[in-house]
Design an enzyme around this catalytic site. Structure first.
Site, short mmCIF file in Angstrom:
data_model
loop_
_atom_site.label_atom_id
_atom_site.label_comp_id
_atom_site.label_asym_id
_atom_site.label_seq_id
_atom_site.Cartn_x
_atom_site.Cartn_y
_atom_site.Cartn_z
N GLY A 149 68.85 21.48 91.70
CA GLY A 149 68.99 22.64 90.81
C GLY A 149 70.17 23.43 91.34
O GLY A 149 70.06 24.06 92.39
N HIS A 150 71.31 23.32 90.69
CA HIS A 150 72.53 23.97 91.17
C HIS A 150 72.87 25.14 90.23
O HIS A 150 73.10 24.93 89.04
CB HIS A 150 73.69 22.97 91.22
CG HIS A 150 73.45 21.90 92.24
ND1 HIS A 150 74.36 20.90 92.50
CD2 HIS A 150 72.42 21.66 93.09
CE1 HIS A 150 73.88 20.10 93.45
NE2 HIS A 150 72.70 20.55 93.82
N LYS B 212 75.44 25.02 96.80
CA LYS B 212 76.42 23.95 96.53
C LYS B 212 77.01 24.10 95.14
O LYS B 212 78.20 23.87 94.93
CB LYS B 212 75.74 22.57 96.66
CG LYS B 212 75.24 22.27 98.05
CD LYS B 212 74.49 20.95 98.12
CE LYS B 212 73.18 20.96 97.39
NZ LYS B 212 72.15 21.86 97.94
N GLY C 41 60.17 26.44 90.50
CA GLY C 41 59.65 27.79 90.65
C GLY C 41 58.87 27.98 91.95
O GLY C 41 58.28 29.04 92.18
N ASP D 206 69.60 23.95 98.47
CA ASP D 206 69.72 25.28 97.86
C ASP D 206 70.62 26.22 98.65
O ASP D 206 70.41 27.43 98.68
CB ASP D 206 68.33 25.92 97.66
CG ASP D 206 67.41 25.01 96.87
OD1 ASP D 206 67.90 24.36 95.93
OD2 ASP D 206 66.21 24.95 97.19
P1 GDP Z 1 72.28 24.65 95.39
O1 GDP Z 1 71.11 23.81 95.03
O2 GDP Z 1 72.81 24.37 96.75
O3 GDP Z 1 73.36 24.62 94.35
O4 GDP Z 1 71.75 26.15 95.43
P2 GDP Z 1 70.76 26.86 94.35
O5 GDP Z 1 71.55 27.17 93.15
O6 GDP Z 1 69.49 26.10 94.21
O7 GDP Z 1 70.37 28.17 95.15
C1 GDP Z 1 71.32 29.07 95.58
C2 GDP Z 1 71.00 30.44 94.96
O8 GDP Z 1 71.76 31.44 95.62
C3 GDP Z 1 71.39 30.53 93.51
O9 GDP Z 1 70.51 31.39 92.86
C4 GDP Z 1 72.80 31.13 93.55
O10 GDP Z 1 73.13 31.85 92.37
C5 GDP Z 1 72.65 32.07 94.72
N1 GDP Z 1 73.86 32.31 95.50
C6 GDP Z 1 74.84 31.43 95.88
N2 GDP Z 1 75.71 32.03 96.71
C7 GDP Z 1 75.27 33.31 96.88
C8 GDP Z 1 75.73 34.39 97.65
O11 GDP Z 1 76.70 34.33 98.38
N3 GDP Z 1 74.98 35.57 97.57
C9 GDP Z 1 73.88 35.69 96.77
N4 GDP Z 1 73.22 36.84 96.76
N5 GDP Z 1 73.43 34.65 96.04
C10 GDP Z 1 74.10 33.49 96.10
P1 IMO Z 2 69.38 20.97 95.61
O1 IMO Z 2 70.43 19.97 95.21
C1 IMO Z 2 65.76 21.80 97.89
C2 IMO Z 2 62.98 18.47 98.43
C3 IMO Z 2 61.61 18.58 97.78
C4 IMO Z 2 60.78 17.79 98.78
C5 IMO Z 2 61.72 16.64 99.16
C6 IMO Z 2 61.50 15.36 98.38
O2 IMO Z 2 69.10 21.99 94.56
O3 IMO Z 2 69.67 21.55 96.95
P2 IMO Z 2 62.08 14.60 95.90
O4 IMO Z 2 61.66 15.14 94.58
O5 IMO Z 2 63.58 14.60 96.11
O6 IMO Z 2 61.47 13.27 96.22
O7 IMO Z 2 61.46 15.64 96.98
O8 IMO Z 2 63.03 17.12 98.92
N1 IMO Z 2 64.13 18.64 97.51
C7 IMO Z 2 64.90 19.74 97.48
N2 IMO Z 2 64.80 20.90 98.15
N3 IMO Z 2 66.81 21.58 97.07
C8 IMO Z 2 66.93 20.41 96.41
O9 IMO Z 2 68.02 20.09 95.69
C9 IMO Z 2 65.94 19.43 96.57
N4 IMO Z 2 65.74 18.20 96.07
C10 IMO Z 2 64.64 17.71 96.66
O10 IMO Z 2 61.20 19.92 97.70
O11 IMO Z 2 60.54 18.54 99.92
MG MG Z 3 69.12 24.02 94.37
#
Ligand code: GDP
Ligand code: IMO
Ligand code: MG
Length: 426
Positions: free
Chosen positions: A40-41, A16, A302, A13
């Site tokens: 979850g991107h 990416k 969530g 998270d």
């Molecule tokens: P990922 O799994 O690495 O793609 O990241 P996620 O999407 O799960 O979580 C990143 C969260 O931070 C998302 O809600 C993005 O919209 C938000 N986000 C990404 N870059 C920034 C930033 O520079 N500032 C803020 N405030 N939010 C960001």
């Molecule tokens: P993105 O791509 C954050 C974590 C789970 C758990 C462990 C194993 O959005 O960064 P799994 O279901 O993969 O067997 O769970 O890995 N986990 C993540 N944490 N971001 C993710 O993906 C994750 N995908 C799995 O919370 O601790």
């Molecule tokens: Mg994510």
């Protein structure tokens, strides 16, 4: 043309999705190389939010071929729902390609994931419960069904019959769960899913090489992150694939010589969802504040994320494990209100200073962070578009992180929107 990898450097998270979307503008193809719908991107474009699980983050651009590589585990029901959701928002998914060698997530994988977590009780891993681990386990055990099996109903049913028998014994005898019907599963996968998935199935290894041979640029999008890596993460609190940059070669079907740029994505602080060690974890009001302002709740599940200060010890390890050429720092704007900002520069373990990650994981559990405290900037960064818009203290913070990591920080995120970033170093 060479390929670029985008990889998470912490526990996921990091942003990416946003960075992949940003960099994808200059690419011809974006390939997801591991993981599944545990990812979850999030992309925010013109105020509209897209949360992607399986589909590569380049999908919003008309010129990109989005590819789900052989290293991914695919739940076809989730994939089709994601396509429908995107198309309802006007995003064309017609160019999407799915590797025939990618493994399928089957209903018993989800059942087993949930049953195992329940059985572990307070020792649970905190998985996303979608069957990711059990699907990769079957791949390694050579009893997995692959996407290409959807093209051959006879083979599909034969393989399924054998596997379901074993899974049902496990579900009934070990976990006290009801058995699953192989016929029901086959009817759904072959009757409902296969007709819609079939046109997407491709020899993605050839597609990637044709693109590279034609001088096109390919982006390899990692899911999860370095410290969730099955080999290099905080085992057993990891996912079941290899998110590290090396995993991109295996999961997309290229050799390392094709990759010339590895962009590590790092949050300006650290978050983690699920169990496992977290040396710089914060509790109390500072944590609550970061979680609320940063909306640090899982994109799919969530769940409330855990938060902590930036950890340069882990970052140095991420630089090594991924051969990072640069870092993109996200969510710097979340640190705006702090009077001072802490960075963990080393750990103290049993009275000794460690600048690199201790090899023995028990030491990581015992590690006490050694912090440097830097002045905050007390200004709203969200509208910054140029380096000069960042106050000196914010520039100093970013420069300090780059110095600690030993690689340049080139992009800095100041908000969730596609345009909310600053070029920090050339
Ligand atoms: P990922 O799994 O690495 O793609 O990241 P996620 O999407 O799960 O979580 C990143 C969260 O931070 C998302 O809600 C993005 O919209 C938000 N986000 C990404 N870059 C920034 C930033 O520079 N500032 C803020 N405030 N939010 C960001
Ligand atoms: P993105 O791509 C954050 C974590 C789970 C758990 C462990 C194993 O959005 O960064 P799994 O279901 O993969 O067997 O769970 O890995 N986990 C993540 N944490 N971001 C993710 O993906 C994750 N995908 C799995 O919370 O601790
Ligand atoms: Mg994510």
């Amino acid at each position: 043309m060479p390929a670029t990898v985008v990889v998470g450097t912490q526990w996921g998270d990091e942003g990416k999705g946003k960075l992949t979307d940003l960099i994808a503008k200059e690419m011809a193809m974006v390939v997801r190389y591991q993981g599944g719908h545990n990812a979850g991107h999030t992309l925010v474009v013109d105020g509209e939010t897209f949360a992607l699980q399986l589909i590569p983050s380049g999908v919003l651009y008309g010129h990109i071929t989005p590819v789900i590589g052989n290293g991914v585990v695919v739940d076809p029901g989730v994939l089709l729902a994601e396509i429908d959701k995107l198309e309802a928002k006007g995003v064309d998914c017609g160019r999407l390609k799915v590797s025939g060698n990618a493994h399928l997530i089957m209903p018993y994988h989800g059942e087993l994931d949930r049953a195992t977590e329940r059985r572990l009780g307070k020792n649970k891993l905190g998985t996303t419960k979608g069957g990711i681990g059990p699907a990769y386990a079957d791949k390694a055990s050579r009893v997995g069904l692959r996407v290409q099996d959807l093209l051959d109903p006879k083979i599909f049913r034969q393989k399924l019959e054998v596997v379901v028998k074993e899974k049902n014994a496990l579900l009934a005898k070990v976990y006290n769960r009801l058995p699953l019907s192989a016929d029901d599963i086959a009817d759904r996968y072959l009757g409902e899913y296969a007709p819609r998935i079939e046109p997407l199935i491709a020899d993605t290894v050839s597609l990637v090489h044709e693109a590279l041979d034609a001088g096109q640029h390919v982006l390899l999008e990692g899911a999860q992150a370095t410290f969730l890596d099955l080999d290099h993460g905080t085992y057993p609190f990891v996912t079941s694939s290899n998110p590290v940059a090396g995993g991109a070669c295996v999961g997309a079907g290229i050799g390392p010589r094709h990759i010339d740029r590895v962009v590590g994505i790092a949050k300006a602080y650290v978050t983690r969802v699920g169990s496992g060690p977290f040396p710089t974890e914060l509790f109390g009001s500072v944590a609550d504040d970061l979680i609320e302002r940063g909306h640090e709740y899982g994109t799919n599940t969530g769940r409330r994320r855990r938060v902590g200060w930036f950890d340069a010890v882990m970052m140095r390890q991420a630089v090594r494990l991924n051969s990072l050429s640069e870092i993109a720092l996200t969510k710097l704007d979340l640190l705006d209100p702090f009077e001072t900002v802490k960075v963990c520069v080393a750990y103290e373990v049993n009275g000794e200073r460690h600048e690199h990650l201790p090899y023995h994981q028990s030491d990581l559990h015992r590690a006490v962070p050694i912090y440097e405290e830097l002045p905050g900037w007390g200004a709203d960064l969200s509208a910054a578009t140029h380096l000069a818009d960042l106050p000196a203290a914010a520039q100093d913070y970013v420069a300090f992180l780059a110095e600690q990591a030993g690689v340049p920080i080139r992009l800095v995120g100041v908000g969730p929107g596609r345009e909310q970033f600053v070029h920090f170093a050339a």
